[in-house]
Design a protein around this motif. Structure first.
Motif, PDB file in Angstrom:
ATOM      1  N   PHE A 109      38.829 -67.637 -67.256  1.00 58.21           N
ATOM      2  CA  PHE A 109      37.371 -67.710 -67.185  1.00 58.21           C
ATOM      3  C   PHE A 109      36.726 -66.464 -66.572  1.00 58.21           C
ATOM      4  N   GLN A 110      37.540 -65.478 -66.173  1.00 54.67           N
ATOM      5  CA  GLN A 110      36.954 -64.247 -65.651  1.00 54.67           C
ATOM      6  C   GLN A 110      36.145 -63.568 -66.752  1.00 54.67           C
ATOM      7  N   GLU A 111      35.132 -62.824 -66.337  1.00 51.96           N
ATOM      8  CA  GLU A 111      34.219 -62.206 -67.299  1.00 51.96           C
ATOM      9  C   GLU A 111      34.962 -61.369 -68.338  1.00 51.96           C
ATOM     10  N   GLY A 112      34.781 -61.719 -69.599  1.00 48.08           N
ATOM     11  CA  GLY A 112      35.359 -60.973 -70.708  1.00 48.08           C
ATOM     12  C   GLY A 112      36.826 -61.252 -70.976  1.00 48.08           C
ATOM     13  N   GLU A 113      37.505 -61.964 -70.061  1.00 46.63           N
ATOM     14  CA  GLU A 113      38.949 -62.147 -70.188  1.00 46.63           C
ATOM     15  C   GLU A 113      39.307 -63.100 -71.324  1.00 46.63           C
ATOM     16  N   SER A 114      38.571 -64.189 -71.455  1.00 48.69           N
ATOM     17  CA  SER A 114      38.895 -65.154 -72.513  1.00 48.69           C
ATOM     18  C   SER A 114      38.780 -64.506 -73.890  1.00 48.69           C
TER      19      SER A 114
END
Length: 199
Positions: A109-114
């Motif tokens: 759920f980290q920014e841009g990770e998914s």
């Protein structure tokens, strides 16, 4: 490249899943290399690709295989004897809590990770897991309808509503850590009220 018996293949696959979970939890996906993974299982780097196309695929499968999270969430709420609105509210709040407490889900759920992870996965894998989770979600919704917790409505739509609410977790940083819980409390309250109110 070494040839493995079926038994060896299963042992290596399980080792990669087990050691992968440990390494991803301890160091994170970005800092864990394929070299780290194969070293932990005592196999050659080239052998890794007999099992997974990338470390992102391994990470995603480990994430999806954590059935205890889904079982805890669904099973626990099917046993709950709460009023309808409180049960749906509890279900959604618990889902967010489990996501926040799980180190692998936190990474996802980290920014841009998914988006980065999903781009590197075989499309069939994403489709297969999505279908499996949809089936489980619809069965859960149908059980709640049969119990009278939810009004009679399309289970597929309600499951998609639950899924959409969880996707809001991807925007936690944008909304701000202080504001996000207040926003989610309000959204969950409205959704629980809307799904359970009688005409």
């Amino acid at each position: 490249m070494a040839k493995f018996t079926e038994r060896e293949k299963e042992q290596i696959r399980q080792c990669l899943l087990t050691k992968g979970k440990e390494l991803f939890t301890q160091y994170g996906l970005t800092k864990t290399s394929i070299d780290d993974l194969v070293q932990a299982c005592g196999i050659a780097k080239g052998s890794f690709y007999k099992f997974f196309s990338s470390k992102e695929e391994l990470f995603y499968i480990i994430l999806q295989n954590q059935e205890e999270i889904t079982n805890q969430l669904i099973g626990g709420h099917l046993r709950e004897n709460l009023p309808p609105k409180e049960l749906i509210s509890s279900f959604l709040h618990t889902a967010f809590k489990l996501a926040d407490e799980n180190p692998l889900l936190q990474q996802f759920f980290q920014e841009g990770e998914s988006e980065r992870i999903l781009r590197k996965l075989p499309k069939r894998l994403i489709k297969d897991f999505a279908q499996d989770h949809t089936k489980k979600g619809i069965a859960f919704v149908q059980a709640l309808i049969q119990r009278g917790v939810l009004r009679k409505q399309d289970p597929e739509v309600i499951n998609a509503v639950f899924h959409a609410i969880m996707l809001l977790r991807l925007h936690k940083e944008e909304l701000g850590k202080d504001l996000f819980p207040r926003v989610m409390n309000l959204i969950i309250d409205y959704i629980a009220e809307g799904l359970t109110k009688t005409d």
